[in-house]
Design a protein around this motif. Structure first.
Motif, PDB file in Angstrom:
ATOM      1  N   LEU A   1       0.814  -1.207   0.000  1.00 27.91           N
ATOM      2  CA  LEU A   1       0.000   0.000   0.000  1.00 27.91           C
ATOM      3  C   LEU A   1       0.852   1.262   0.000  1.00 27.91           C
ATOM      4  N   ARG A   2       2.059   1.171   0.482  1.00 27.22           N
ATOM      5  CA  ARG A   2       2.936   2.336   0.539  1.00 27.22           C
ATOM      6  C   ARG A   2       3.857   2.439  -0.675  1.00 27.22           C
ATOM      7  N   ASP A   3       3.674   1.531  -1.626  1.00 28.78           N
ATOM      8  CA  ASP A   3       4.450   1.575  -2.858  1.00 28.78           C
ATOM      9  C   ASP A   3       3.703   2.404  -3.898  1.00 28.78           C
ATOM     10  N   PRO A   4       4.390   3.292  -4.638  1.00 23.05           N
ATOM     11  CA  PRO A   4       3.692   4.097  -5.651  1.00 23.05           C
ATOM     12  C   PRO A   4       2.941   3.261  -6.674  1.00 23.05           C
ATOM     13  N   HIS A   5       3.412   2.022  -6.942  1.00 28.33           N
ATOM     14  CA  HIS A   5       2.757   1.187  -7.944  1.00 28.33           C
ATOM     15  C   HIS A   5       1.394   0.677  -7.482  1.00 28.33           C
ATOM     16  N   SER A   6       1.075   0.843  -6.195  1.00 29.20           N
ATOM     17  CA  SER A   6      -0.242   0.413  -5.713  1.00 29.20           C
ATOM     18  C   SER A   6      -1.331   1.392  -6.110  1.00 29.20           C
TER      19      SER A   6
ATOM     20  N   ASP B   1      -1.877   7.316  -9.850  1.00 28.32           N
ATOM     21  CA  ASP B   1      -0.710   8.028  -9.336  1.00 28.32           C
ATOM     22  C   ASP B   1      -0.397   9.172 -10.294  1.00 28.32           C
ATOM     23  N   ALA B   2      -0.983  10.343 -10.031  1.00 32.16           N
ATOM     24  CA  ALA B   2      -0.855  11.465 -10.953  1.00 32.16           C
ATOM     25  C   ALA B   2       0.597  11.915 -11.095  1.00 32.16           C
ATOM     26  N   TRP B   3       1.368  11.838 -10.010  1.00 32.65           N
ATOM     27  CA  TRP B   3       2.766  12.267 -10.090  1.00 32.65           C
ATOM     28  C   TRP B   3       3.530  11.377 -11.065  1.00 32.65           C
ATOM     29  N   ALA B   4       3.312  10.053 -10.991  1.00 31.04           N
ATOM     30  CA  ALA B   4       4.015   9.122 -11.875  1.00 31.04           C
ATOM     31  C   ALA B   4       3.567   9.287 -13.322  1.00 31.04           C
ATOM     32  N   VAL B   5       2.266   9.478 -13.548  1.00 26.19           N
ATOM     33  CA  VAL B   5       1.770   9.668 -14.910  1.00 26.19           C
ATOM     34  C   VAL B   5       2.336  10.953 -15.507  1.00 26.19           C
ATOM     35  N   GLY B   6       2.324  12.028 -14.711  1.00 22.71           N
ATOM     36  CA  GLY B   6       2.874  13.290 -15.199  1.00 22.71           C
ATOM     37  C   GLY B   6       4.330  13.162 -15.607  1.00 22.71           C
ATOM     38  N   ARG B   7       5.131  12.437 -14.811  1.00 24.26           N
ATOM     39  CA  ARG B   7       6.540  12.229 -15.155  1.00 24.26           C
ATOM     40  C   ARG B   7       6.673  11.434 -16.446  1.00 24.26           C
ATOM     41  N   ALA B   8       5.841  10.389 -16.581  1.00 24.36           N
ATOM     42  CA  ALA B   8       5.929   9.538 -17.768  1.00 24.36           C
ATOM     43  C   ALA B   8       5.557  10.301 -19.038  1.00 24.36           C
ATOM     44  N   VAL B   9       4.540  11.152 -18.957  1.00 24.03           N
ATOM     45  CA  VAL B   9       4.141  11.954 -20.119  1.00 24.03           C
ATOM     46  C   VAL B   9       5.260  12.917 -20.488  1.00 24.03           C
ATOM     47  N   ALA B  10       5.884  13.531 -19.497  1.00 21.44           N
ATOM     48  CA  ALA B  10       6.995  14.450 -19.760  1.00 21.44           C
ATOM     49  C   ALA B  10       8.166  13.722 -20.411  1.00 21.44           C
ATOM     50  N   GLN B  11       8.441  12.497 -19.952  1.00 15.18           N
ATOM     51  CA  GLN B  11       9.557  11.729 -20.520  1.00 15.18           C
ATOM     52  C   GLN B  11       9.282  11.302 -21.955  1.00 15.18           C
TER      53      GLN B  11
ATOM     54  N   PRO C   1     -10.111   9.736 -22.256  1.00  9.95           N
ATOM     55  CA  PRO C   1     -10.995  10.878 -22.444  1.00  9.95           C
ATOM     56  C   PRO C   1     -10.423  12.144 -21.794  1.00  9.95           C
ATOM     57  N   ALA C   2     -11.138  13.248 -21.989  1.00  9.33           N
ATOM     58  CA  ALA C   2     -10.641  14.553 -21.547  1.00  9.33           C
ATOM     59  C   ALA C   2     -10.451  14.630 -20.041  1.00  9.33           C
ATOM     60  N   SER C   3     -11.232  13.857 -19.260  1.00 13.28           N
ATOM     61  CA  SER C   3     -11.127  13.929 -17.795  1.00 13.28           C
ATOM     62  C   SER C   3      -9.760  13.483 -17.295  1.00 13.28           C
ATOM     63  N   ARG C   4      -9.005  12.737 -18.126  1.00  7.96           N
ATOM     64  CA  ARG C   4      -7.691  12.261 -17.683  1.00  7.96           C
ATOM     65  C   ARG C   4      -6.642  13.356 -17.706  1.00  7.96           C
ATOM     66  N   ARG C   5      -7.023  14.553 -18.107  1.00  3.83           N
ATOM     67  CA  ARG C   5      -6.130  15.706 -17.951  1.00  3.83           C
ATOM     68  C   ARG C   5      -5.776  15.913 -16.482  1.00  3.83           C
ATOM     69  N   VAL C   6      -6.620  15.381 -15.599  1.00  4.91           N
ATOM     70  CA  VAL C   6      -6.375  15.513 -14.162  1.00  4.91           C
ATOM     71  C   VAL C   6      -5.029  14.915 -13.768  1.00  4.91           C
ATOM     72  N   TRP C   7      -4.537  13.947 -14.544  1.00  3.96           N
ATOM     73  CA  TRP C   7      -3.259  13.322 -14.222  1.00  3.96           C
ATOM     74  C   TRP C   7      -2.078  14.280 -14.379  1.00  3.96           C
ATOM     75  N   THR C   8      -2.227  15.321 -15.176  1.00  5.49           N
ATOM     76  CA  THR C   8      -1.088  16.213 -15.442  1.00  5.49           C
ATOM     77  C   THR C   8      -1.301  17.624 -14.906  1.00  5.49           C
ATOM     78  N   LEU C   9      -2.283  17.796 -14.031  1.00  8.54           N
ATOM     79  CA  LEU C   9      -2.527  19.140 -13.513  1.00  8.54           C
ATOM     80  C   LEU C   9      -1.370  19.640 -12.651  1.00  8.54           C
ATOM     81  N   SER C  10      -0.651  18.732 -12.015  1.00 12.71           N
ATOM     82  CA  SER C  10       0.485  19.162 -11.194  1.00 12.71           C
ATOM     83  C   SER C  10       1.717  19.469 -12.045  1.00 12.71           C
ATOM     84  N   ARG C  11       1.723  19.001 -13.306  1.00 12.91           N
ATOM     85  CA  ARG C  11       2.837  19.269 -14.221  1.00 12.91           C
ATOM     86  C   ARG C  11       2.265  19.346 -15.631  1.00 12.91           C
TER      87      ARG C  11
END
Length: 443
Positions: free
Chosen positions: A310-315, A319-329, A341-351
């Motif tokens: 439960l304390r692993d990011p892969h759980s 995980d918006a932080w991980a998705v945002g990093r992956a999109v940037a990479q 869909p458009a609602s998944r923009r929420v994954w990159t709001l922090s980046r």
């Protein structure tokens, strides 16, 4: 979502809540205050949930002590934060841990009002009960499902009629206060269109804890040689465990609404029942001496993998932080990013894509500028026109939500990709599928 909404200016936040996510409005306002005092990133985001879980555990211990004695209360209070669902939402930046702490406390206040003699102190307990019921309902309206559990516990525990009438007045007053929020959230019901109830997952996930609770209640009842005066633990804990999720499941027969975290506070009933059962079976001194090492030996290997996972990011499926990093990479400067869909923009709001030189292809107005959760997108022809002007698109796709949120824009995105682009690389991060498309028939 919490992080981005809590960082909006109050006028922007208020304007957004008028059209979306009003059910979480009070929580966003609370977190806005937290970040105003200390903008500590993920730590500040999760700290209120951690503290609320600690408070809920103390409340569970107080309830157990009141209903079944100090040892049962201690066992329940220790067990509660170890439950996997509680562990998970103790570290989430959402309202569920706070709601749980409030529901547990209001249950304790109701119990005190039932056992207190008439007078000023009883009126104080009732006032506190109403106040916390309103606060929990404003944090999340499904907290009101604790009221039917309390309404069942009162007659089962043989509470006097005067107490039942007082509870009826308090419950009606609290529910009436929260009703405007409920009516507003009904107009925003498209936000829960993604929910689906699974026979194998959701119903089984309800039946298993309920069965454990019923078995624990049977152990507690068998240990009582004669009916005890006053309230008894199983008459309060079992309705709290069973009634809220059962009502939400029944409502899902009309419209899917059941998500276990919406009634996380029902886990307090499970902790109370199992804690009291453990206390009951360890009453003889010899059994008590043998039980403790056996329980420790069984609990550590059983709970350690769950707690670690439960304390692993892969759980985290979201995980918006991980998705945002992956999109940037996956993106190069000048690339286009498209959300399906458009609602998944929420994954990159922090980046946001602009921060690393990419372009959010379909966006017409940002979430803050448009006072929306996910931003306002162009009409379908405009999206298609923009897509045909670029040579490389990074698509952030969520297959689970695709079918439920399909509309003309989403169909245009997929049709244009099929007709004019070739997938050239793919990566999966939790629930997100990130695919790089290049213009033409080859990569």
């Amino acid at each position: 979502m919490t992080y981005e909404m809590a960082h909006r200016a109050l006028p922007d936040l208020w304007a957004t809540l008028a059209g979306a996510d009003a059910v979480h409005g009070l929580y966003y306002l609370l977190m806005h205050g937290v970040f105003a005092l200390w903008d500590g990133g993920p730590v500040a985001l999760r700290l209120p949930s951690v503290l609320a879980t600690a408070g809920a555990a103390a409340g569970v211990a107080a309830l157990g002590r009141e209903l079944a004695g100090p040892r049962a209360g201690l066992a329940a209070g220790v067990l509660f934060p170890l439950l996997p669902a509680v562990q998970r939402y103790a570290q989430e930046g959402r309202s569920y841990a706070l709601v749980t702490a409030l529901v547990v406390t209001q249950t304790w206040l109701l119990l005190r009002a039932c056992t207190e003699r008439a007078g000023r102190r009883r009126r104080t307990w009732w006032a506190g009960y109403v106040l916390l019921t309103v606060l929990s309902g404003l944090l999340h309206e499904f907290a009101l499902l604790a009221l039917p559990a309390h309404g069942i516990a009162l007659p089962v525990s043989r509470a006097p009629r005067a107490v039942a009438r007082a509870w009826g007045r308090a419950a009606c007053g609290a529910a009436a206060t929260v009703t405007p929020l409920v009516l507003l959230s009904l107009r925003q019901s498209e936000q829960v269109a993604w929910i689906s109830v699974s026979l194998a997952g959701d119903i089984a996930g309800f039946l298993l804890p309920a069965a454990v609770g019923v078995a624990a209640a049977a152990v507690v009842r068998r240990g009582c040689a004669a009916p005890a005066p006053g309230p008894r633990l199983h008459t309060w804990a079992l309705p709290l465990l069973v009634v809220p999720p059962a009502l939400l499941l029944l409502a899902s027969a009309v419209r899917p609404l059941y998500v276990d975290r919406y009634v996380l506070y029902s886990q307090a009933g499970l902790a109370l029942l199992v804690g009291a059962a453990l206390d009951r079976v360890s009453r003889p001194a010899r059994a008590r001496r043998a039980l403790v090492p056996v329980l420790v030996a069984a609990a550590v290997p059983a709970l350690w993998p769950v707690g670690t996972q439960l304390r692993d990011p892969h759980s985290r499926t979201d995980d918006a932080w991980a998705v945002g990093r992956a999109v940037a990479q996956a993106s190069r400067p000048g690339d286009a990013v498209l959300f399906v869909p458009a609602s998944r923009r929420v994954w990159t709001l922090s980046r946001e894509p602009a921060s690393y030189g990419a372009v959010d292809l379909a966006l017409a107005a940002s979430p803050r500028a448009g006072h929306t959760l996910y931003g306002t997108e162009l009409p379908a022809p405009g999206i298609r026109s923009r897509m045909l002007r670029v040579s490389r698109i990074v698509v952030v796709h969520d297959p689970a939500r695709d079918r439920r949120e399909a509309d003309g824009r989403e169909r245009t995105k997929k049709a244009t990709l099929r007709a004019h682009f070739t997938p050239c690389g793919e990566r999966t991060v939790g629930a997100a599928r990130i695919v790089v498309y290049e213009r033409g028939s080859r990569c």
